[in-house]
Enzyme design. Structure first.
Site, PDB file in Angstrom:
ATOM      1  N   PHE A 141      40.643  21.474  34.707  1.00 51.72           N
ATOM      2  CA  PHE A 141      41.606  21.075  35.732  1.00 51.72           C
ATOM      3  C   PHE A 141      40.839  20.796  37.014  1.00 51.72           C
ATOM      4  CE2 PHE A 141      44.375  21.327  39.327  1.00 51.72           C
ATOM      5  CZ  PHE A 141      45.448  20.549  38.926  1.00 51.72           C
ATOM      6  N   ASP A 226      32.901  23.028  40.147  1.00 53.38           N
ATOM      7  CA  ASP A 226      34.177  22.995  40.862  1.00 53.38           C
ATOM      8  C   ASP A 226      34.593  24.437  41.118  1.00 53.38           C
ATOM      9  OD1 ASP A 226      36.755  22.847  41.778  1.00 53.38           O
ATOM     10  OD2 ASP A 226      37.430  21.361  40.302  1.00 53.38           O
ATOM     11  N   LYS A 255      41.217  25.150  48.583  1.00 48.27           N
ATOM     12  CA  LYS A 255      42.112  26.321  48.535  1.00 48.27           C
ATOM     13  C   LYS A 255      41.814  27.364  49.608  1.00 48.27           C
ATOM     14  CE  LYS A 255      44.118  25.432  44.115  1.00 48.27           C
ATOM     15  NZ  LYS A 255      43.543  24.806  42.949  1.00 48.27           N
TER      16      LYS A 255
HETATM   17  C1  PLP Z   1      43.571  23.406  42.485  1.00 52.37           C
HETATM   18  C2  PLP Z   1      42.341  22.855  41.912  1.00 52.37           C
HETATM   19  C3  PLP Z   1      41.928  21.541  42.197  1.00 52.37           C
HETATM   20  C4  PLP Z   1      42.782  20.569  42.989  1.00 52.37           C
HETATM   21  O1  PLP Z   1      43.073  21.001  44.263  1.00 52.37           O
HETATM   22  P1  PLP Z   1      44.284  20.298  45.065  1.00 52.37           P
HETATM   23  O2  PLP Z   1      44.152  20.857  46.450  1.00 52.37           O
HETATM   24  O3  PLP Z   1      45.548  20.730  44.395  1.00 52.37           O
HETATM   25  O4  PLP Z   1      44.079  18.837  44.998  1.00 52.37           O
HETATM   26  C5  PLP Z   1      40.715  21.128  41.694  1.00 52.37           C
HETATM   27  N1  PLP Z   1      39.962  21.927  40.946  1.00 52.37           N
HETATM   28  C6  PLP Z   1      40.314  23.191  40.652  1.00 52.37           C
HETATM   29  C7  PLP Z   1      39.406  24.037  39.826  1.00 52.37           C
HETATM   30  C8  PLP Z   1      41.529  23.687  41.099  1.00 52.37           C
HETATM   31  O5  PLP Z   1      41.912  24.918  40.765  1.00 52.37           O
END
Ligand code: PLP
Length: 399
Positions: A141, A226, A255
């Site tokens: 994700f 990520d 985040k």
């Molecule tokens: C939440 C998330 C994203 C995307 O972040 P958004 O602010 O919702 O665009 C990308 N990678 C990971 C691992 C995430 O948990």
């Protein structure tokens, strides 16, 4: 007493139906706690997908937001502002990466990483034009843009959104042989979550990231981690990937970078990668704005000054032991790192949602991921006594 129904009806009637929220209407919060419109209190065990690691409306972050909003909000990067440079220095020194590229949402940070890897591939590695390949993992994700959902393996996330951006190849998460087979002369990067959050809190063995590091070195490719959900303390470490003893060439964060008070994300890398960006090649109107910088500066201070990363490691290990001792007939597997758990249920248990509904009744908000897994990720400011209380509720609901 207020009836939550009116807000639920308004949302369902006027908002796009792109989420299926629990029917709890929140109107205020403090630290790890949230309250609904009827005044009922809940322990937030999702923490907005780890965006509120510092706890809800942390007073220091709120103060930074309010103060900065009064003096300077947005300049765009057409001009310089007095918050941007100092914040980039702080983030660079804390993270150990030479340069910072600020964006707003997590997906934008990932897009930035993809663009950096491709440009690096052509200009530094020497990949023939249009041939760059980026490896990604199944179950990933990385956000919701068309490019990113194009390499998702979740049919719900990608179905009917094509045609998609070419240049990505999916390998099996946690399987080094699968990655090894996919690397070739045109591979510029592998993009990987050190722990798959949305995938169900899947934690690969340390040898996996070490193996990917070695493959990247051997093939002159970038290891891009990520850390948008796993990083900034959630796993008991600033970055989850360093727990495996490796250093990524590029890192995405978001985040908790702003402690839940503003959308802020960043791509981090050393100059040898980041310097492929030159004026005009990438940007964002809001990226690096002074309000974002002030909020994130305070959010990073809170993370460090309140030792939330250490707290995540310590409280997390204790809580994991407690959860492991639980002995529920519904639990198939328990996974955990730092203050982050995936409680995977047997398929016969009927899915995570009904347990999340039951936890809600008990005063705990959690969100299922991947149908059969309950994810627990409270703000890192949570007290041990609150977790003890929560454990009682979890045991009751899972009995
Ligand atoms: C939440 C998330 C994203 C995307 O972040 P958004 O602010 O919702 O665009 C990308 N990678 C990971 C691992 C995430 O948990």
């Amino acid at each position: 007493m207020t009836d939550a129904r009116q807000w639920i009806d308004l949302e369902d009637r006027y908002a796009a139906h792109n989420y299926h929220p629990l029917d709890v209407v929140l109107s205020r919060a403090e630290g790890p706690w949230v309250w609904d419109v009827e005044g009922k209190r809940y322990l937030d065990c999702l923490a907005a997908y780890s965006a509120v690691n510092q706890g809800h409306n942390h007073p220091k972050i709120v103060a930074a937001l309010v103060e900065q909003a009064k003096v300077l909000g947005l300049t765009s990067r057409a001009f310089r502002n007095d918050k941007f440079g100092p914040f980039c220095k702080k983030l660079s020194e804390l993270s150990g990466y030479e340069r910072v590229l600020m964006m707003n949402t997590g997906a934008e940070a990932v897009e930035t990483a993809i663009k950096a890897a491709r440009k690096w591939g052509y200009e530094v590695k020497g990949v023939p034009a249009g041939q760059a390949k980026i490896l990604v993992c199944d179950g990933n994700f990385h956000g919701r843009t068309t490019t990113i959902v194009g390499f998702s393996t979740d049919e719900e996330a990608r179905g009917n959104f094509g045609p998609f951006t070419p240049g990505f190849e999916v390998v099996a998460y946690g399987d080094l042989e699968s990655a090894k087979a996919a690397f070739d002369a045109n591979t510029v990067a592998i993009l990987v979550e050190p722990v798959q959050g949305e995938g169900g809190v899947i934690i690969p063995p340390a040898a996996y990231l070490q193996g990917l590091r070695a493959l990247c070195d051997e093939h002159d490719a970038l290891l891009i981690c990520d850390e948008i959900q796993a990083g900034l303390g959630r796993c008991g470490s600033l970055f989850a990937h360093t727990l495996a003893g490796v250093r990524a060439d590029g890192v995405t964060i978001g985040k908790a970078l702003s402690g839940g008070l503003y959308p802020v994300s960043a791509f981090l890398a050393d100059g040898k990668v980041m310097d492929v960006f030159t004026p005009g090649t990438h940007g964002s109107t809001y990226g690096g704005n002074p309000l974002a910088c002030a909020v994130s500066d305070a959010a990073l201070d809170v993370l460090v000054d309140e030792k939330l990363i250490e707290r995540s490691a310590e409280l997390g290990a204790w809580m994991k032991g407690e959860l492991e001792g639980m002995n529920s007939p519904h639990v198939k597997e328990l996974r955990g790192v730092g203050l982050w758990y995936g409680v995977e249920l047997h398929p016969e248990a009927g899915g995570a949602r009904r347990f999340c509904e039951a936890l809600k009744e008990e005063g705990m908000l959690a969100k299922g991921t991947h149908e059969h897994t309950i994810r627990l990720a409270p703000p890192l400011v949570v007290e041990q006594a609150d977790l003890e209380w929560a454990l009682g509720k979890i045991k009751k609901v899972l009995a």
